[in-house]
Design a protein around this motif. Sequence first.
Motif, short mmCIF file in Angstrom:
data_model
loop_
_atom_site.label_atom_id
_atom_site.label_comp_id
_atom_site.label_asym_id
_atom_site.label_seq_id
_atom_site.Cartn_x
_atom_site.Cartn_y
_atom_site.Cartn_z
N GLU A 139 21.89 40.27 -6.15
CA GLU A 139 22.65 39.55 -5.02
C GLU A 139 23.69 38.81 -5.60
OE1 GLU A 139 21.34 36.20 -1.87
OE2 GLU A 139 19.87 36.87 -3.16
N SER A 140 23.55 38.25 -6.59
CA SER A 140 24.81 37.58 -7.13
C SER A 140 25.90 38.40 -7.64
CB SER A 140 24.38 36.87 -8.27
OG SER A 140 24.02 37.56 -9.47
N VAL A 141 25.60 39.57 -8.14
CA VAL A 141 26.73 40.59 -8.35
C VAL A 141 27.48 41.03 -7.28
CG1 VAL A 141 27.31 42.84 -9.34
CG2 VAL A 141 25.98 41.20 -10.57
N ASN A 142 26.55 41.30 -6.35
CA ASN A 142 27.23 41.91 -4.83
C ASN A 142 28.28 40.74 -4.36
OD1 ASN A 142 25.94 44.20 -4.87
ND2 ASN A 142 24.36 43.85 -3.85
N GLN A 143 27.60 39.52 -4.31
CA GLN A 143 28.43 38.44 -3.88
C GLN A 143 29.81 38.29 -4.62
OE1 GLN A 143 27.58 36.76 -0.95
NE2 GLN A 143 29.77 35.96 -1.09
N LEU A 144 29.63 38.40 -5.86
CA LEU A 144 30.95 38.25 -6.81
C LEU A 144 31.98 39.32 -6.35
CD1 LEU A 144 31.02 37.82 -10.50
CD2 LEU A 144 32.33 39.54 -9.46
N LEU A 145 31.55 40.65 -6.13
CA LEU A 145 32.40 41.79 -5.98
C LEU A 145 32.85 41.63 -4.40
CD1 LEU A 145 30.50 44.70 -7.60
CD2 LEU A 145 32.64 43.40 -8.30
N CYS A 146 31.83 41.24 -3.70
CA CYS A 146 32.37 40.75 -1.96
C CYS A 146 33.60 39.61 -2.00
CB CYS A 146 31.10 40.51 -1.06
SG CYS A 146 31.71 40.35 0.43
N ASN A 147 33.48 38.83 -2.63
CA ASN A 147 34.33 37.66 -2.65
C ASN A 147 35.79 38.14 -3.27
OD1 ASN A 147 32.51 35.92 -1.85
ND2 ASN A 147 31.93 35.00 -3.94
N MET A 148 35.68 39.00 -4.26
CA MET A 148 36.96 39.61 -5.07
C MET A 148 37.62 40.61 -3.93
SD MET A 148 35.53 39.94 -8.81
CE MET A 148 37.23 40.59 -9.52
N ARG A 149 36.75 41.16 -3.27
CA ARG A 149 37.20 42.20 -2.27
C ARG A 149 38.15 41.39 -1.22
NH1 ARG A 149 32.11 44.75 -2.55
NH2 ARG A 149 32.24 46.27 -3.98
N ARG A 150 37.41 40.46 -0.65
CA ARG A 150 38.07 39.81 0.29
C ARG A 150 39.24 38.90 0.05
NH1 ARG A 150 33.73 36.47 0.98
NH2 ARG A 150 32.63 37.84 2.36
N SER A 151 39.08 38.28 -1.15
CA SER A 151 40.32 37.53 -1.56
C SER A 151 41.52 38.59 -1.90
CB SER A 151 40.05 36.80 -2.81
OG SER A 151 41.08 36.23 -3.29
N HIS A 152 41.20 39.76 -2.35
CA HIS A 152 42.51 40.75 -2.60
C HIS A 152 43.03 41.28 -1.35
CE1 HIS A 152 44.51 43.94 -4.65
NE2 HIS A 152 43.83 44.79 -3.90
N ALA A 153 41.94 41.38 -0.10
CA ALA A 153 42.35 41.87 1.17
C ALA A 153 43.45 40.86 1.71
CB ALA A 153 41.38 42.07 1.99
N HIS A 154 43.19 39.65 1.49
CA HIS A 154 43.95 38.52 2.17
C HIS A 154 45.27 38.31 1.31
CE1 HIS A 154 40.74 37.30 4.57
NE2 HIS A 154 40.20 36.49 3.81
N ALA A 155 45.18 38.71 0.13
CA ALA A 155 46.55 38.63 -0.63
C ALA A 155 47.50 39.86 -0.20
CB ALA A 155 46.34 38.85 -1.97
N ILE A 156 47.21 40.82 0.46
CA ILE A 156 47.64 41.98 0.68
C ILE A 156 48.59 41.73 1.84
CG2 ILE A 156 47.91 44.42 1.40
CD1 ILE A 156 45.38 44.87 -0.54
N GLY A 168 31.83 37.85 -21.50
CA GLY A 168 30.49 37.65 -20.62
C GLY A 168 30.78 37.77 -18.98
N PHE A 169 29.54 37.22 -18.34
CA PHE A 169 29.79 37.24 -17.01
C PHE A 169 30.70 36.03 -16.50
CE2 PHE A 169 25.84 39.84 -17.77
CZ PHE A 169 26.25 41.04 -17.25
N ARG A 170 31.77 36.56 -15.62
CA ARG A 170 32.53 35.45 -14.96
C ARG A 170 32.92 35.78 -13.55
NH1 ARG A 170 36.06 31.44 -17.32
NH2 ARG A 170 37.41 30.96 -15.86
N GLU A 171 32.85 34.89 -12.66
CA GLU A 171 33.55 35.42 -11.54
C GLU A 171 34.85 34.93 -11.42
OE1 GLU A 171 32.41 34.17 -6.63
OE2 GLU A 171 31.27 33.30 -8.19
N PHE A 172 35.78 35.87 -10.57
CA PHE A 172 37.17 35.64 -10.43
C PHE A 172 37.53 35.50 -9.09
CE2 PHE A 172 37.89 36.94 -14.73
CZ PHE A 172 36.86 38.06 -14.85
N GLU A 173 38.43 34.86 -8.76
CA GLU A 173 38.79 34.46 -7.41
C GLU A 173 39.63 35.59 -6.55
OE1 GLU A 173 41.26 30.99 -7.03
OE2 GLU A 173 39.78 29.62 -7.90
N ASN A 174 40.23 36.52 -7.50
CA ASN A 174 40.89 37.66 -7.04
C ASN A 174 41.02 38.65 -8.19
OD1 ASN A 174 43.18 36.83 -8.32
ND2 ASN A 174 43.38 35.16 -6.69
#
Length: 205
Positions: A188-205, A140-146
């Motif tokens: 809007e919710s999907v775009n925000q979900l993907l944006c949050n994941m990209r931002r979290s991934h970028a910080h982790a690199i 199902g649909f779920r938001e991930f932190e990274n």
Amino acid sequence: MPSTYPISPFKLLAADLSLRRPAFTILDVNPHIQAITVDTLVDIDNSRHEPRGLLLKRIHDMTCQLSVEADVFVREGGFIIPNDCNTCLFEVSGVTDLALWSTRSATFADVPATQVKKLIRGRGTATKEGVASGLWRYIGFREFENFDQSDAIAVGISWLIITGIVKPQPQGYSISKMATCSNPYFIESVNQLLCNMRRSHAHAI
């Protein structure tokens, strides 16, 4: 492939291993009704400059803690090219091997990263974003932190497909494609979900 595993419900521990941001999930699996539920989803922030032994100890301790709650154990594996990055992965794999054997006298099943991508998104060159957006068909649909968290779930689901416990779902639409044909609030919710994941991934690199 027909499953040789028990068809009663069980818990699967799946791991996406790395030295800096390893992620773990425990999936509740009910083969009877082809249901997968995310019970636990965690990652370890090892991004700070600290002794290597301390980073590995955190991974070891997390593996010990989670393994007592699961019945089956799976991780991303199959790295054979000798380089600095894979040296770290071999070390991480070693401490998780030790942890699992110490607590459960068990071993991990390894699923190559390219196979995970192919099973979840249909091609072995899929991006992390693509893999994450393909998981909705199973949980199902779920938001991930990274993306490390979504990769851990993808590893577990891939193993379930390989063993025949769970049937592969048609590729169909990814979250990104569905957003192009849905209402503005969903987009809007999907775009925000993907944006949050990209931002979290970028910080982790």
